[in-house]
Design an enzyme around this catalytic site. Structure first.
Site, short mmCIF file in Angstrom:
data_model
loop_
_atom_site.label_atom_id
_atom_site.label_comp_id
_atom_site.label_asym_id
_atom_site.label_seq_id
_atom_site.Cartn_x
_atom_site.Cartn_y
_atom_site.Cartn_z
N GLY A 135 -34.78 -20.14 -20.68
CA GLY A 135 -34.48 -20.61 -19.34
C GLY A 135 -33.84 -19.67 -18.36
O GLY A 135 -33.75 -20.01 -17.18
N GLU A 173 -34.81 -18.83 -27.03
CA GLU A 173 -36.27 -18.88 -26.78
C GLU A 173 -36.61 -18.42 -25.37
O GLU A 173 -37.07 -19.20 -24.55
CB GLU A 173 -36.75 -20.33 -26.92
CG GLU A 173 -36.48 -21.00 -28.24
CD GLU A 173 -36.77 -22.51 -28.20
OE1 GLU A 173 -37.01 -23.07 -27.12
OE2 GLU A 173 -36.75 -23.11 -29.28
N PRO A 174 -36.42 -17.16 -25.06
CA PRO A 174 -36.73 -16.72 -23.69
C PRO A 174 -38.23 -16.54 -23.46
O PRO A 174 -38.96 -16.13 -24.37
CB PRO A 174 -36.02 -15.36 -23.59
CG PRO A 174 -35.96 -14.86 -25.00
CD PRO A 174 -35.93 -16.05 -25.90
N ARG A 214 -39.84 -16.55 -19.52
CA ARG A 214 -39.96 -15.94 -18.19
C ARG A 214 -39.22 -14.61 -18.08
O ARG A 214 -39.73 -13.64 -17.53
CB ARG A 214 -39.41 -16.91 -17.16
CG ARG A 214 -39.58 -16.48 -15.73
CD ARG A 214 -38.73 -17.34 -14.80
NE ARG A 214 -38.88 -18.75 -15.01
CZ ARG A 214 -39.77 -19.53 -14.39
NH1 ARG A 214 -40.59 -19.00 -13.50
NH2 ARG A 214 -39.84 -20.81 -14.66
N ARG A 234 -48.43 -21.02 -9.37
CA ARG A 234 -47.00 -21.29 -9.15
C ARG A 234 -46.65 -21.63 -7.70
O ARG A 234 -45.90 -22.56 -7.46
CB ARG A 234 -46.15 -20.13 -9.67
CG ARG A 234 -46.33 -19.84 -11.17
CD ARG A 234 -45.24 -18.95 -11.75
NE ARG A 234 -43.99 -19.64 -11.79
CZ ARG A 234 -43.02 -19.46 -10.94
NH1 ARG A 234 -43.12 -18.54 -10.00
NH2 ARG A 234 -41.91 -20.17 -11.02
N TYR A 294 -45.11 -25.25 -7.65
CA TYR A 294 -43.64 -25.31 -7.61
C TYR A 294 -43.08 -24.76 -6.30
O TYR A 294 -41.88 -24.44 -6.24
CB TYR A 294 -43.03 -24.49 -8.76
CG TYR A 294 -43.66 -24.67 -10.10
CD1 TYR A 294 -43.45 -25.83 -10.84
CD2 TYR A 294 -44.47 -23.67 -10.65
CE1 TYR A 294 -44.03 -25.98 -12.08
CE2 TYR A 294 -45.05 -23.82 -11.90
CZ TYR A 294 -44.83 -24.98 -12.60
OH TYR A 294 -45.40 -25.12 -13.83
N CYS A 312 -60.98 -24.35 -1.90
CA CYS A 312 -61.11 -25.31 -0.79
C CYS A 312 -60.03 -26.37 -0.82
O CYS A 312 -60.30 -27.56 -1.03
CB CYS A 312 -62.50 -25.94 -0.83
SG CYS A 312 -63.73 -24.68 -0.55
N TYR A 331 -46.14 -17.23 -16.76
CA TYR A 331 -46.72 -18.44 -16.17
C TYR A 331 -47.72 -18.10 -15.06
O TYR A 331 -47.85 -18.84 -14.08
CB TYR A 331 -45.60 -19.38 -15.66
CG TYR A 331 -44.58 -19.69 -16.72
CD1 TYR A 331 -44.94 -20.40 -17.87
CD2 TYR A 331 -43.26 -19.25 -16.62
CE1 TYR A 331 -44.01 -20.67 -18.87
CE2 TYR A 331 -42.32 -19.51 -17.61
CZ TYR A 331 -42.71 -20.22 -18.74
OH TYR A 331 -41.80 -20.48 -19.73
N1 LLP Z 1 -38.22 -23.29 -24.90
C1 LLP Z 1 -38.72 -24.48 -24.51
C2 LLP Z 1 -38.60 -25.63 -25.40
C3 LLP Z 1 -39.35 -24.60 -23.25
O1 LLP Z 1 -39.84 -25.77 -22.87
C4 LLP Z 1 -39.45 -23.46 -22.41
C5 LLP Z 1 -40.12 -23.54 -21.10
C6 LLP Z 1 -38.93 -22.24 -22.88
C7 LLP Z 1 -38.30 -22.19 -24.13
C8 LLP Z 1 -39.00 -20.98 -22.08
O2 LLP Z 1 -38.27 -21.07 -20.90
P1 LLP Z 1 -38.17 -19.80 -19.93
O3 LLP Z 1 -37.28 -18.79 -20.64
O4 LLP Z 1 -39.53 -19.26 -19.73
O5 LLP Z 1 -37.56 -20.34 -18.72
N2 LLP Z 1 -44.67 -23.10 -15.66
C9 LLP Z 1 -43.31 -23.11 -15.14
C10 LLP Z 1 -42.28 -22.91 -16.25
C11 LLP Z 1 -42.33 -23.97 -17.33
C12 LLP Z 1 -41.29 -23.78 -18.42
C13 LLP Z 1 -41.39 -24.82 -19.46
N3 LLP Z 1 -40.58 -24.62 -20.62
C14 LLP Z 1 -43.18 -22.05 -14.06
O6 LLP Z 1 -44.16 -21.36 -13.75
O7 LLP Z 1 -42.11 -21.91 -13.46
#
Ligand code: LLP
Length: 428
Positions: free
Chosen positions: A239, A275-276, A278, A314, A318, A344, A373
């Site tokens: 996150g 769990e990184p 992004r 995105r 979002y 379109c 993403y």
């Molecule tokens: N772990 C779990 C259980 C998750 O659901 C997610 C992301 C992550 C780890 C990784 O999170 P991150 O480090 O990437 O923030 N498509 C959206 C983002 C959706 C994220 C969903 N879960 C976007 O483009 O912003």
């Protein structure tokens, strides 16, 4: 990521992005292998000193084999949410013993595949899922090591569509049910209680929601320990946000997150899982696109590019901001443009009233910070070919996924006259 120009050319590592655009064509995603590795090392340096940490790359951010493989080679585990992602992680060389499987809707077949693969942990998100997993594991004579993903009801202060830790979200076990569900888990065949898990959202730009969530988690762990539950792993989710826009707050560093995790949860010992997604991939990628037309509208000017919402969803989904910068260093006065794609729908807009130095048809631009993403969320809407991907390492680049073909696009369909097996159903 700040655009890196050298002699007037936008570079990725030692490669001019205009060369990639010319050789591969546009649109195309490009990823810097060095940036991915550096971002992973950032987590490793921050978390590994805490001892017994497992960094599970959330492969949903970018599932290309070359990307997962790059991280697997550095020792990364994986966080997966489907059989498809699990297969991709295994094929790219991630060890099953370093894989956690999250997600609210694991099907029996997916559980079976993961159990046979011998993954490290299922993050279970509901009682029905727990019962189903017990049944599948028991039938196979195998044991599922589980963590319960709990919902701490904390506002991650991010976009609503990517907040996951509030009680109204579909994720995790409701807070008041957690102790009872651990009791249930302890009584089920085929289940070994191993840990606890949490993920409150994505693109977090402040540590405060983490502090609130980790604090609640610590209280819950205390309660579970007093219930006699033994927890060997604490999964704190992913996150951490990235900086898409200069005037957004500077996101926390992995080291700050690690310090907070240590402060709130360190005394429990056991394995810490992070769990990184992004923050490992986002800044390592760009989407290159060519300007097809510059169009003067009634009240605004449009730059129409050959990338569209089907390639990068995105902004449409979002309201996300992505920097847009020309492949040749900008010169001349800036004007405001709406930057749009060919699809379109008026939602196919990458940026509104964006100040850019003047551009003309044939110029090429990069959409910045699109390594996470981006390609994974691409599709073929409007019958556009699936976007290709390129990886860059030093002075080299290679195609890691070719552009889709019209054969791929149309060939899987059958006309009614050619349907291979038409099944007749006689209604009673
Ligand atoms: N772990 C779990 C259980 C998750 O659901 C997610 C992301 C992550 C780890 C990784 O999170 P991150 O480090 O990437 O923030 N498509 C959206 C983002 C959706 C994220 C969903 N879960 C976007 O483009 O912003």
């Amino acid at each position: 990521m700040k655009p890196n120009y050298k002699d007037g050319e936008l570079m990725m590592e030692g490669v001019k992005l205009s060369t990639v655009a010319s050789v591969i064509g546009t649109p195309v995603y490009c990823y810097s292998r060095g940036s991915i590795e550096a971002a992973y090392r950032g987590y490793e340096n921050a978390f590994v000193p805490l001892a017994n940490t497992l960094i599970c790359y959330a492969v949903k951010a970018n599932t290309n084999q070359a990307v997962i493989g790059t991280l697997a080679a550095l020792g990364a585990g994986a966080d997966v949410v489907s059989e498809g992602e699990l297969r991709r992680a295994l094929k790219a060389g991630v060890q099953a013993s370093k894989i956690v499987y999250s997600g609210v809707a694991k099907k029996h077949g997916e559980m079976e595949f993961a159990l046979k693969a011998g993954i490290y942990q299922f993050n279970v998100e509901s009682e029905p899922e727990l019962l189903a997993l017990s049944k599948v594991a028991d039938r196979l004579g195998l044991t599922a090591s589980i963590a319960l993903r709990v919902n701490p009801d904390v506002d991650a202060k991010t976009h609503d569509k990517i907040a996951t830790g509030k009680s109204e979200n579909k994720f995790g076990i409701p807070w008041r049910r957690v102790r009872a569900v651990y009791r249930l888990a302890g009584s089920l065949p085929g289940i070994r209680v191993q840990g606890i898990a949490m993920h409150i959202g994505s693109q977090l730009l402040s540590l405060e929601p983490y502090r609130a969530a980790y604090g609640r988690l610590a209280e819950m762990i205390d309660a579970l320990v007093s219930d006699g539950v033994q927890l060997d792993s604490i999964d704190i989710g992913g996150g951490l946000g990235i900086r898409y826009e200069d005037d957004q707050p500077v996101p926390p560093e992995p080291a700050e997150l690690a310090a907070m995790a240590h402060e709130c949860l360190g005394h429990f010992g056991g394995r810490l899982i992070i769990e990184p997604g992004r923050s490992l991939l986002g800044a390592a990628g760009v989407l290159l696109s060519e300007v097809i037309y510059v169009k003067s509208g009634e009240s605004r000017d449009f730059i129409i590019v050959d990338a569209a919402m089907n390639d990068l969803i995105r902004p449409a989904m979002y309201d996300a901001y992505h920097g847009v910068t020309p492949l040749q260093a900008p010169s001349g006065p800036a004007r405001n443009y709406d930057i749009v794609g060919p699809v379109c729908e008026s939602g196919d807009t990458f940026a509104k009233a964006r100040a850019m130095s003047e551009v003309k048809a044939g110029d090429r631009v990069a959409f910045m910070d699109t390594g996470a993403y981006g390609a994974v969320m691409a599709g073929t809407y409007n019958s556009r070919l699936l976007v290709p991907e390129v990886m860059i390492a030093g002075a080299h680049f290679g195609i890691i996924r070719p552009r889709g073909t019209y054969e791929d696009l149309i060939g899987l369909d059958s006309s009614w006259d050619e349907v291979p097996s038409v099944k007749e159903v006689r209604e009673a």
